[in-house]
Enzyme design. Structure first.
Site, PDB file in Angstrom:
ATOM      1  CB  ILE A  92      -6.527  -8.298  -3.511  1.00 56.10           C
ATOM      2  CG1 ILE A  92      -6.213  -9.693  -2.945  1.00 56.10           C
ATOM      3  CG2 ILE A  92      -7.685  -7.668  -2.730  1.00 56.10           C
ATOM      4  CD1 ILE A  92      -5.924  -9.720  -1.467  1.00 56.10           C
ATOM      5  N   GLY A 137       0.308  -1.431  -7.025  1.00 62.01           N
ATOM      6  CA  GLY A 137       0.035  -1.116  -5.638  1.00 62.01           C
ATOM      7  C   GLY A 137      -0.758  -2.236  -4.995  1.00 62.01           C
ATOM      8  N   GLY A 138      -0.474  -2.521  -3.728  1.00 57.63           N
ATOM      9  CA  GLY A 138      -1.199  -3.583  -3.032  1.00 57.63           C
ATOM     10  C   GLY A 138      -0.788  -4.956  -3.509  1.00 57.63           C
ATOM     11  CG  ASP A 139      -2.011  -9.599  -3.693  1.00 51.47           C
ATOM     12  OD1 ASP A 139      -1.064 -10.218  -3.183  1.00 51.47           O
ATOM     13  OD2 ASP A 139      -2.776 -10.102  -4.550  1.00 51.47           O
ATOM     14  CG  MET A 189     -10.553   1.248  -6.178  1.00 56.65           C
ATOM     15  SD  MET A 189     -10.371   0.255  -7.679  1.00 56.65           S
ATOM     16  CE  MET A 189     -10.792  -1.379  -7.076  1.00 56.65           C
ATOM     17  CE  LYS A 221      -5.878   0.418 -15.940  1.00 53.06           C
ATOM     18  NZ  LYS A 221      -4.729  -0.204 -15.251  1.00 53.06           N
ATOM     19  CB  THR A 229      -4.196  -6.612   0.038  1.00 53.47           C
ATOM     20  OG1 THR A 229      -5.204  -5.964  -0.731  1.00 53.47           O
ATOM     21  CG2 THR A 229      -4.785  -7.079   1.364  1.00 53.47           C
ATOM     22  CB  ALA A 230      -5.214  -1.320   0.303  1.00 53.02           C
ATOM     23  N   PRO A 232       0.787  -1.235   0.000  1.00 52.03           N
ATOM     24  CG  PRO A 232      -0.012  -1.008   2.175  1.00 52.03           C
ATOM     25  CD  PRO A 232       0.682  -1.966   1.272  1.00 52.03           C
ATOM     26  CG  ASP A 275      -0.765   0.066 -11.374  1.00 59.52           C
ATOM     27  OD1 ASP A 275      -0.651   0.113 -12.597  1.00 59.52           O
ATOM     28  OD2 ASP A 275      -1.308  -0.876 -10.764  1.00 59.52           O
ATOM     29  N   GLY A 311      -2.755   5.182   3.215  1.00 52.46           N
ATOM     30  CA  GLY A 311      -2.375   4.275   4.296  1.00 52.46           C
ATOM     31  C   GLY A 311      -0.943   3.789   4.196  1.00 52.46           C
TER      32      GLY A 311
END
Length: 476
Positions: free
Chosen positions: A311, A306-308, A388, A275, A336-337, A230, A253, A417
Protein backbone atom coordinates in the site's frame (compact mmCIF):
# COMPACT_ATOMS: atom_id res chain seq x y z
CA UNK A 1 14.09 -32.59 38.19
CA UNK A 2 11.27 -33.98 40.32
CA UNK A 3 9.18 -35.36 37.44
CA UNK A 4 10.11 -37.21 34.26
CA UNK A 5 8.50 -35.41 31.28
CA UNK A 6 7.21 -38.02 28.84
CA UNK A 7 4.59 -38.19 26.11
CA UNK A 8 2.27 -41.19 26.41
CA UNK A 9 0.44 -42.76 23.48
CA UNK A 10 -3.25 -43.23 24.33
CA UNK A 11 -4.30 -44.59 20.94
CA UNK A 12 -6.64 -47.49 21.66
CA UNK A 13 -6.13 -47.27 25.43
CA UNK A 14 -8.91 -46.79 27.97
CA UNK A 15 -9.11 -43.69 30.17
CA UNK A 16 -11.42 -43.26 33.17
CA UNK A 17 -12.68 -39.85 34.26
CA UNK A 18 -14.42 -39.58 37.63
CA UNK A 19 -16.66 -36.52 37.77
CA UNK A 20 -19.17 -34.63 35.64
CA UNK A 21 -18.14 -30.97 36.04
CA UNK A 22 -16.01 -28.50 34.11
CA UNK A 23 -12.68 -30.03 35.19
CA UNK A 24 -13.84 -33.52 34.19
CA UNK A 25 -14.94 -32.21 30.78
CA UNK A 26 -11.50 -30.67 30.17
CA UNK A 27 -9.74 -33.94 31.05
CA UNK A 28 -12.14 -35.86 28.82
CA UNK A 29 -11.50 -33.53 25.89
CA UNK A 30 -7.71 -33.82 26.25
CA UNK A 31 -7.81 -37.61 26.42
CA UNK A 32 -10.09 -37.80 23.37
CA UNK A 33 -7.78 -35.53 21.35
CA UNK A 34 -4.92 -37.89 22.16
CA UNK A 35 -6.91 -40.87 20.84
CA UNK A 36 -8.01 -42.37 24.16
CA UNK A 37 -11.22 -44.37 24.69
CA UNK A 38 -12.82 -42.43 27.53
CA UNK A 39 -15.38 -43.58 30.08
CA UNK A 40 -16.88 -40.87 32.31
CA UNK A 41 -18.29 -41.94 35.67
CA UNK A 42 -20.81 -39.40 36.99
CA UNK A 43 -24.45 -39.25 37.99
CA UNK A 44 -24.94 -36.23 35.70
CA UNK A 45 -22.84 -34.26 33.22
CA UNK A 46 -22.44 -30.51 32.97
CA UNK A 47 -23.13 -28.61 29.74
CA UNK A 48 -19.37 -28.52 29.02
CA UNK A 49 -19.71 -32.14 27.91
CA UNK A 50 -22.24 -31.25 25.19
CA UNK A 51 -19.65 -30.56 22.40
CA UNK A 52 -18.10 -33.97 23.18
CA UNK A 53 -21.39 -35.87 22.92
CA UNK A 54 -21.12 -39.27 21.26
CA UNK A 55 -17.34 -39.47 21.60
CA UNK A 56 -17.16 -40.98 25.09
CA UNK A 57 -19.02 -43.47 27.26
CA UNK A 58 -21.11 -42.09 30.12
CA UNK A 59 -21.58 -44.48 33.05
CA UNK A 60 -23.95 -43.30 35.76
CA UNK A 61 -23.29 -45.82 38.54
CA UNK A 62 -22.07 -45.50 42.09
CA UNK A 63 -18.32 -45.19 42.45
CA UNK A 64 -18.17 -48.17 44.76
CA UNK A 65 -19.13 -50.30 41.76
CA UNK A 66 -16.46 -48.91 39.42
CA UNK A 67 -13.97 -51.40 38.09
CA UNK A 68 -10.66 -49.96 36.97
CA UNK A 69 -9.47 -53.06 35.16
CA UNK A 70 -8.08 -52.29 31.72
CA UNK A 71 -7.64 -48.54 32.22
CA UNK A 72 -4.29 -46.93 31.43
CA UNK A 73 -5.09 -43.60 33.10
CA UNK A 74 -7.60 -42.49 35.68
CA UNK A 75 -8.54 -38.84 36.32
CA UNK A 76 -10.29 -37.93 39.55
CA UNK A 77 -12.01 -34.61 38.81
CA UNK A 78 -14.81 -34.36 41.37
CA UNK A 79 -16.29 -30.87 41.76
CA UNK A 80 -16.22 -31.33 45.53
CA UNK A 81 -12.46 -31.88 45.41
CA UNK A 82 -12.61 -34.87 47.74
CA UNK A 83 -11.28 -38.30 46.82
CA UNK A 84 -11.87 -41.62 48.53
CA UNK A 85 -8.42 -43.10 49.31
CA UNK A 86 -9.85 -46.56 48.70
CA UNK A 87 -10.80 -45.59 45.13
CA UNK A 88 -7.26 -44.35 44.50
CA UNK A 89 -5.84 -47.58 45.82
CA UNK A 90 -8.18 -49.68 43.66
CA UNK A 91 -7.23 -47.72 40.54
CA UNK A 92 -3.53 -48.15 41.19
CA UNK A 93 -3.96 -51.82 42.02
CA UNK A 94 -5.61 -52.29 38.61
CA UNK A 95 -2.51 -50.80 36.94
CA UNK A 96 -3.86 -47.32 36.12
CA UNK A 97 -1.81 -44.16 36.55
CA UNK A 98 -3.75 -41.69 38.68
CA UNK A 99 -4.25 -37.93 38.42
CA UNK A 100 -6.24 -36.02 41.04
CA UNK A 101 -7.19 -32.52 39.92
CA UNK A 102 -5.56 -29.79 42.05
CA UNK A 103 -3.96 -32.35 44.36
CA UNK A 104 -0.42 -32.87 43.02
CA UNK A 105 0.65 -34.76 46.14
CA UNK A 106 -1.86 -37.52 45.24
CA UNK A 107 -0.90 -37.76 41.56
CA UNK A 108 1.19 -40.35 39.72
CA UNK A 109 1.40 -37.89 36.80
CA UNK A 110 0.56 -34.24 36.19
CA UNK A 111 -1.15 -32.77 33.14
CA UNK A 112 0.82 -29.79 31.82
CA UNK A 113 -0.30 -26.70 29.95
CA UNK A 114 -0.16 -27.79 26.31
CA UNK A 115 0.66 -25.83 23.18
CA UNK A 116 -0.77 -28.00 20.40
CA UNK A 117 0.71 -27.55 16.94
CA UNK A 118 0.27 -31.21 16.05
CA UNK A 119 2.42 -33.09 15.39
CA UNK A 120 4.50 -30.50 17.25
CA UNK A 121 3.43 -30.39 20.90
CA UNK A 122 4.96 -28.31 23.70
CA UNK A 123 4.10 -29.19 27.31
CA UNK A 124 4.79 -26.87 30.25
CA UNK A 125 4.65 -27.98 33.87
CA UNK A 126 5.52 -26.30 37.14
CA UNK A 127 5.23 -29.58 39.03
CA UNK A 128 1.95 -28.42 40.53
CA UNK A 129 3.63 -25.38 42.13
CA UNK A 130 1.83 -22.78 39.99
CA UNK A 131 -0.50 -23.89 37.18
CA UNK A 132 -1.31 -20.22 36.50
CA UNK A 133 2.37 -19.52 35.74
CA UNK A 134 2.37 -22.48 33.36
CA UNK A 135 -0.61 -21.02 31.51
CA UNK A 136 1.10 -17.63 31.31
CA UNK A 137 4.20 -19.19 29.76
CA UNK A 138 2.01 -21.10 27.34
CA UNK A 139 0.39 -17.81 26.25
CA UNK A 140 3.84 -16.38 25.49
CA UNK A 141 4.76 -19.43 23.44
CA UNK A 142 1.47 -19.14 21.54
CA UNK A 143 2.79 -15.85 20.19
CA UNK A 144 6.24 -17.24 19.39
CA UNK A 145 5.17 -20.51 17.74
CA UNK A 146 2.40 -19.93 15.17
CA UNK A 147 0.15 -22.71 13.90
CA UNK A 148 2.18 -22.97 10.69
CA UNK A 149 4.88 -24.85 12.59
CA UNK A 150 2.51 -27.79 12.76
CA UNK A 151 2.38 -27.90 8.96
CA UNK A 152 6.16 -27.75 8.81
CA UNK A 153 6.50 -30.63 11.29
CA UNK A 154 4.00 -32.70 9.31
CA UNK A 155 5.94 -32.09 6.09
CA UNK A 156 9.19 -33.18 7.73
CA UNK A 157 7.48 -36.32 9.07
CA UNK A 158 6.30 -37.24 5.57
CA UNK A 159 9.80 -36.88 4.11
CA UNK A 160 11.82 -38.60 6.83
CA UNK A 161 11.66 -42.00 5.12
CA UNK A 162 12.76 -40.80 1.64
CA UNK A 163 15.69 -38.98 3.26
CA UNK A 164 16.65 -42.02 5.36
CA UNK A 165 16.76 -44.09 2.18
CA UNK A 166 19.12 -41.52 0.64
CA UNK A 167 21.36 -40.76 3.65
CA UNK A 168 22.55 -43.66 5.77
CA UNK A 169 24.45 -41.54 8.29
CA UNK A 170 22.58 -40.02 11.22
CA UNK A 171 25.04 -37.10 11.23
CA UNK A 172 24.36 -36.43 7.55
CA UNK A 173 20.61 -36.46 8.15
CA UNK A 174 21.05 -34.07 11.07
CA UNK A 175 23.01 -31.60 8.92
CA UNK A 176 20.40 -31.88 6.18
CA UNK A 177 17.47 -31.03 8.47
CA UNK A 178 19.37 -28.16 10.08
CA UNK A 179 19.91 -26.67 6.64
CA UNK A 180 16.30 -27.23 5.54
CA UNK A 181 14.63 -25.91 8.68
CA UNK A 182 16.60 -22.66 8.46
CA UNK A 183 16.11 -22.14 4.74
CA UNK A 184 13.61 -21.41 1.97
CA UNK A 185 11.80 -24.77 2.20
CA UNK A 186 10.76 -24.06 5.78
CA UNK A 187 9.72 -20.53 4.86
CA UNK A 188 7.47 -21.83 2.10
CA UNK A 189 5.77 -24.19 4.55
CA UNK A 190 5.39 -21.49 7.19
CA UNK A 191 3.96 -19.11 4.60
CA UNK A 192 1.24 -21.68 3.82
CA UNK A 193 2.46 -22.83 0.38
CA UNK A 194 2.60 -26.52 1.26
CA UNK A 195 2.74 -27.82 -2.33
CA UNK A 196 5.72 -25.59 -3.19
CA UNK A 197 7.45 -26.55 0.06
CA UNK A 198 6.97 -30.25 -0.66
CA UNK A 199 8.29 -29.86 -4.20
CA UNK A 200 11.30 -27.88 -2.96
CA UNK A 201 12.06 -30.44 -0.26
CA UNK A 202 11.85 -33.28 -2.76
CA UNK A 203 14.30 -31.40 -4.96
CA UNK A 204 16.67 -30.81 -2.01
CA UNK A 205 16.70 -34.52 -1.20
CA UNK A 206 17.42 -35.36 -4.84
CA UNK A 207 20.29 -32.84 -4.96
CA UNK A 208 21.90 -34.14 -1.75
CA UNK A 209 24.62 -36.76 -2.17
CA UNK A 210 24.73 -39.93 -0.07
CA UNK A 211 27.40 -38.40 2.17
CA UNK A 212 25.22 -35.33 2.86
CA UNK A 213 27.07 -32.93 0.58
CA UNK A 214 25.05 -30.66 -1.70
CA UNK A 215 25.56 -30.58 -5.44
CA UNK A 216 25.15 -27.41 -7.47
CA UNK A 217 26.49 -23.90 -7.11
CA UNK A 218 26.55 -21.38 -4.34
CA UNK A 219 23.72 -21.04 -1.90
CA UNK A 220 20.83 -18.91 -3.11
CA UNK A 221 19.46 -16.26 -0.83
CA UNK A 222 15.94 -14.94 -0.45
CA UNK A 223 14.15 -11.67 0.27
CA UNK A 224 11.50 -10.89 2.88
CA UNK A 225 9.34 -7.82 2.23
CA UNK A 226 7.97 -7.08 5.69
CA UNK A 227 5.47 -4.44 6.71
CA UNK A 228 6.56 -2.83 9.99
CA UNK A 229 3.27 -1.02 10.55
CA UNK A 230 2.89 2.70 11.27
CA UNK A 231 5.19 2.81 14.30
CA UNK A 232 4.01 0.99 17.42
CA UNK A 233 6.11 -2.21 17.80
CA UNK A 234 3.09 -3.98 19.30
CA UNK A 235 1.46 -3.90 15.85
CA UNK A 236 4.10 -6.19 14.33
CA UNK A 237 2.71 -9.55 13.28
CA UNK A 238 4.11 -12.80 14.64
CA UNK A 239 5.35 -13.65 11.16
CA UNK A 240 7.11 -10.30 10.78
CA UNK A 241 8.95 -10.83 14.04
CA UNK A 242 10.04 -14.32 13.00
CA UNK A 243 11.43 -13.11 9.67
CA UNK A 244 13.20 -10.21 11.41
CA UNK A 245 15.06 -12.78 13.50
CA UNK A 246 16.20 -14.75 10.44
CA UNK A 247 17.64 -11.99 8.28
CA UNK A 248 21.36 -11.60 7.55
CA UNK A 249 20.94 -8.03 6.30
CA UNK A 250 18.13 -5.48 6.60
CA UNK A 251 17.25 -2.57 4.31
CA UNK A 252 15.02 -0.21 6.26
CA UNK A 253 13.02 2.95 5.57
CA UNK A 254 12.83 6.31 7.31
CA UNK A 255 9.35 5.41 8.61
CA UNK A 256 10.56 2.34 10.54
CA UNK A 257 10.56 3.23 14.22
CA UNK A 258 13.89 2.60 16.06
CA UNK A 259 12.02 0.43 18.58
CA UNK A 260 11.03 -1.87 15.70
CA UNK A 261 14.52 -1.92 14.23
CA UNK A 262 15.80 -3.05 17.64
CA UNK A 263 13.83 -6.27 17.19
CA UNK A 264 15.87 -7.29 14.14
CA UNK A 265 18.51 -9.96 14.77
CA UNK A 266 21.38 -8.29 16.61
CA UNK A 267 24.15 -9.37 14.25
CA UNK A 268 22.27 -8.49 11.05
CA UNK A 269 23.85 -5.86 8.81
CA UNK A 270 21.72 -2.69 8.62
CA UNK A 271 21.47 -0.52 5.52
CA UNK A 272 19.42 2.69 5.57
CA UNK A 273 17.55 3.35 2.32
CA UNK A 274 15.03 5.91 3.58
CA UNK A 275 13.48 8.65 1.50
CA UNK A 276 12.21 12.12 2.24
CA UNK A 277 10.61 14.47 -0.23
CA UNK A 278 13.40 15.63 -2.57
CA UNK A 279 15.96 13.74 -0.44
CA UNK A 280 16.45 10.08 -1.31
CA UNK A 281 19.39 8.29 0.30
CA UNK A 282 19.07 5.73 -2.52
CA UNK A 283 16.90 5.75 -5.62
CA UNK A 284 14.19 3.09 -5.86
CA UNK A 285 15.94 1.41 -8.75
CA UNK A 286 19.11 1.19 -6.66
CA UNK A 287 17.20 -0.40 -3.76
CA UNK A 288 15.71 -3.04 -6.05
CA UNK A 289 19.11 -3.80 -7.56
CA UNK A 290 20.66 -4.06 -4.08
CA UNK A 291 18.02 -6.59 -3.02
CA UNK A 292 18.91 -8.73 -6.02
CA UNK A 293 22.67 -8.49 -5.45
CA UNK A 294 22.50 -9.36 -1.75
CA UNK A 295 20.22 -12.34 -2.41
CA UNK A 296 22.52 -13.57 -5.18
CA UNK A 297 25.31 -13.55 -2.58
CA UNK A 298 23.29 -16.13 -0.65
CA UNK A 299 22.01 -13.77 2.03
CA UNK A 300 18.59 -13.67 3.66
CA UNK A 301 17.54 -10.07 3.02
CA UNK A 302 14.90 -8.26 5.06
CA UNK A 303 13.26 -5.32 3.30
CA UNK A 304 11.61 -3.59 6.26
CA UNK A 305 8.99 -1.02 5.28
CA UNK A 306 6.80 1.31 7.29
CA UNK A 307 3.13 0.39 7.02
CA UNK A 308 2.30 -2.28 4.45
CA UNK A 309 4.65 -3.15 1.54
CA UNK A 310 1.83 -3.19 -1.01
CA UNK A 311 0.00 0.00 0.00
CA UNK A 312 2.04 2.91 -1.40
CA UNK A 313 5.15 1.08 -0.23
CA UNK A 314 6.67 0.31 -3.66
CA UNK A 315 6.72 -3.37 -2.81
CA UNK A 316 5.22 -4.16 -6.20
CA UNK A 317 8.18 -2.54 -7.98
CA UNK A 318 10.65 -4.49 -5.86
CA UNK A 319 9.08 -7.90 -6.40
CA UNK A 320 8.99 -7.25 -10.15
CA UNK A 321 12.78 -6.92 -10.06
CA UNK A 322 13.16 -10.00 -7.83
CA UNK A 323 10.95 -12.09 -10.10
CA UNK A 324 12.92 -10.93 -13.13
CA UNK A 325 16.08 -12.38 -11.54
CA UNK A 326 14.37 -15.51 -10.17
CA UNK A 327 15.04 -14.51 -6.56
CA UNK A 328 12.79 -16.28 -4.01
CA UNK A 329 10.79 -13.83 -1.94
CA UNK A 330 7.84 -13.62 0.39
CA UNK A 331 5.69 -10.71 1.45
CA UNK A 332 4.56 -10.20 5.03
CA UNK A 333 1.74 -7.64 5.24
CA UNK A 334 1.73 -4.96 7.90
CA UNK A 335 -0.83 -2.63 9.45
CA UNK A 336 -1.15 0.21 6.97
CA UNK A 337 -1.05 3.83 8.18
CA UNK A 338 -4.70 4.59 7.44
CA UNK A 339 -5.92 1.70 9.59
CA UNK A 340 -3.41 2.03 12.42
CA UNK A 341 -3.30 5.81 12.78
CA UNK A 342 -7.05 6.31 12.52
CA UNK A 343 -7.66 3.61 15.13
CA UNK A 344 -5.20 5.18 17.57
CA UNK A 345 -6.81 8.58 16.97
CA UNK A 346 -10.27 7.18 17.68
CA UNK A 347 -11.58 7.61 14.13
CA UNK A 348 -13.42 4.66 12.52
CA UNK A 349 -12.76 4.54 8.79
CA UNK A 350 -16.23 3.10 8.20
CA UNK A 351 -19.49 3.46 10.10
CA UNK A 352 -22.94 2.24 9.08
CA UNK A 353 -24.45 5.71 9.56
CA UNK A 354 -21.65 7.84 8.06
CA UNK A 355 -19.35 5.91 5.68
CA UNK A 356 -20.01 2.70 3.77
CA UNK A 357 -16.74 2.79 1.86
CA UNK A 358 -13.16 3.94 2.27
CA UNK A 359 -10.68 4.97 -0.43
CA UNK A 360 -6.88 5.06 -0.03
CA UNK A 361 -5.05 7.53 -2.27
CA UNK A 362 -1.60 9.08 -2.40
CA UNK A 363 -1.05 12.80 -2.67
CA UNK A 364 2.43 12.40 -4.09
CA UNK A 365 3.64 10.54 -7.18
CA UNK A 366 7.04 10.07 -8.80
CA UNK A 367 7.01 13.62 -10.16
CA UNK A 368 5.19 15.45 -7.35
CA UNK A 369 1.42 16.02 -6.98
CA UNK A 370 -0.82 13.70 -9.00
CA UNK A 371 -4.17 14.20 -10.68
CA UNK A 372 -6.64 12.29 -8.52
CA UNK A 373 -9.91 10.70 -9.63
CA UNK A 374 -12.19 13.29 -8.03
CA UNK A 375 -15.38 11.65 -9.24
CA UNK A 376 -14.49 8.61 -7.14
CA UNK A 377 -13.22 10.60 -4.15
CA UNK A 378 -16.31 12.77 -3.75
CA UNK A 379 -18.89 10.01 -3.54
CA UNK A 380 -21.27 10.48 -0.59
CA UNK A 381 -20.91 8.50 2.67
CA UNK A 382 -17.28 7.70 1.98
CA UNK A 383 -14.01 8.17 3.87
CA UNK A 384 -10.88 9.28 2.00
CA UNK A 385 -7.45 8.44 3.46
CA UNK A 386 -4.63 10.43 1.86
CA UNK A 387 -1.05 9.22 2.17
CA UNK A 388 1.91 11.59 1.68
CA UNK A 389 -0.36 14.60 1.28
CA UNK A 390 0.95 17.08 3.86
CA UNK A 391 3.30 18.90 1.44
CA UNK A 392 0.40 19.54 -0.95
CA UNK A 393 -2.31 20.07 1.68
CA UNK A 394 -3.38 23.55 0.53
CA UNK A 395 -3.81 22.41 -3.05
CA UNK A 396 -5.59 19.21 -2.10
CA UNK A 397 -8.14 20.96 0.10
CA UNK A 398 -8.68 23.67 -2.51
CA UNK A 399 -9.45 21.01 -5.11
CA UNK A 400 -11.90 19.32 -2.74
CA UNK A 401 -13.89 22.56 -2.60
CA UNK A 402 -13.54 23.31 -6.33
CA UNK A 403 -14.80 19.82 -7.18
CA UNK A 404 -17.92 20.29 -5.07
CA UNK A 405 -17.06 19.16 -1.54
CA UNK A 406 -18.63 20.98 1.40
CA UNK A 407 -15.96 23.27 2.95
CA UNK A 408 -17.32 22.14 6.32
CA UNK A 409 -16.53 18.46 5.63
CA UNK A 410 -14.55 17.09 8.58
CA UNK A 411 -10.80 16.41 8.23
CA UNK A 412 -8.17 14.98 10.57
CA UNK A 413 -4.41 14.95 10.14
CA UNK A 414 -2.57 12.39 12.25
CA UNK A 415 1.17 12.88 12.68
CA UNK A 416 3.44 10.09 13.95
CA UNK A 417 0.39 7.88 14.32
CA UNK A 418 0.50 5.02 16.87
CA UNK A 419 3.70 6.41 18.43
CA UNK A 420 4.18 8.16 21.76
CA UNK A 421 4.57 11.46 19.89
CA UNK A 422 1.26 11.11 18.01
CA UNK A 423 -0.59 14.36 17.29
CA UNK A 424 -4.04 14.72 15.79
CA UNK A 425 -5.27 17.99 14.28
CA UNK A 426 -8.95 18.12 13.39
CA UNK A 427 -10.84 20.70 11.40
CA UNK A 428 -12.66 20.91 8.10
CA UNK A 429 -11.72 21.13 4.44
CA UNK A 430 -11.90 24.91 4.63
CA UNK A 431 -9.50 25.46 7.54
CA UNK A 432 -7.40 22.30 8.04
CA UNK A 433 -4.36 23.69 6.18
CA UNK A 434 -4.22 26.68 8.54
CA UNK A 435 -4.62 24.43 11.56
CA UNK A 436 -1.83 22.14 10.37
CA UNK A 437 0.55 25.09 10.01
CA UNK A 438 -0.41 26.40 13.47
CA UNK A 439 0.33 22.99 14.99
CA UNK A 440 3.70 22.79 13.23
CA UNK A 441 3.03 19.41 11.63
CA UNK A 442 5.99 18.03 9.70
CA UNK A 443 5.16 14.38 9.11
CA UNK A 444 4.88 11.58 8.61
CA UNK A 445 1.12 12.06 8.44
CA UNK A 446 -2.07 10.48 7.23
CA UNK A 447 -5.01 12.69 6.26
CA UNK A 448 -8.55 11.41 6.90
CA UNK A 449 -11.42 13.19 5.13
CA UNK A 450 -15.03 12.35 5.87
CA UNK A 451 -17.94 12.54 8.29
CA UNK A 452 -16.40 9.82 10.49
CA UNK A 453 -13.83 12.35 11.72
CA UNK A 454 -16.59 14.21 13.54
CA UNK A 455 -17.16 11.11 15.69
CA UNK A 456 -13.75 11.49 17.29
CA UNK A 457 -14.82 13.80 20.09
CA UNK A 458 -17.75 11.54 20.96
CA UNK A 459 -15.75 8.31 20.90
CA UNK A 460 -12.63 9.64 22.62
CA UNK A 461 -14.41 10.79 25.76
CA UNK A 462 -11.41 9.62 27.81
CA UNK A 463 -8.97 11.85 25.82
CA UNK A 464 -6.25 9.29 24.96
CA UNK A 465 -3.90 11.97 23.60
CA UNK A 466 -3.43 15.72 24.18
CA UNK A 467 -5.77 17.89 22.16
CA UNK A 468 -3.96 19.60 19.29
CA UNK A 469 -7.15 21.47 18.37
CA UNK A 470 -6.46 23.88 21.23
CA UNK A 471 -3.08 24.74 19.73
CA UNK A 472 -4.68 25.63 16.43
CA UNK A 473 -7.41 27.71 18.05
CA UNK A 474 -4.86 29.64 20.11
CA UNK A 475 -2.99 30.59 16.94
CA UNK A 476 -6.09 31.90 15.15
Amino acid sequence: MDLLPIFVSLAGKRVAVIGGGVGAARKTESALRAGGAVAVYAAALSEEFTPLSGRFEHIAIGLDAVSFEGFALCYFASEAGEVDPELLARARAAGALVNVVDRPELCDFLTPSVLDRSPLVVAISTGGASPVLGRMLKARLEAMIPAAYGRLAALVADMRRPLAEKLGSNAARLRFWERILEGPVAELALAGDESAARAALTHEIAETAADGSVSGGAARGEVYLVGAGPGDPDLLTFRAYRLMQKADVVLYDRLVDPAILDKVRRDAERIYVGKRRNDHSMAQEGISDLLVRLAQEGKRVLRLKGGDPFIFGRGGEEIEKLAEHRIPFQVCPGVTAAAGCSAYAGIPLTHRDYAQSCVFVTGHGKDGPIDLDWTTLLRPRQTVAIYMGLAHLDGLMRQFVERGADPGLAVAIIENGTRASQKTVTGCVGDIAMRARAAGLRGPTIIIVGAVVALREKLNWYAPEPSVDNLARAAE
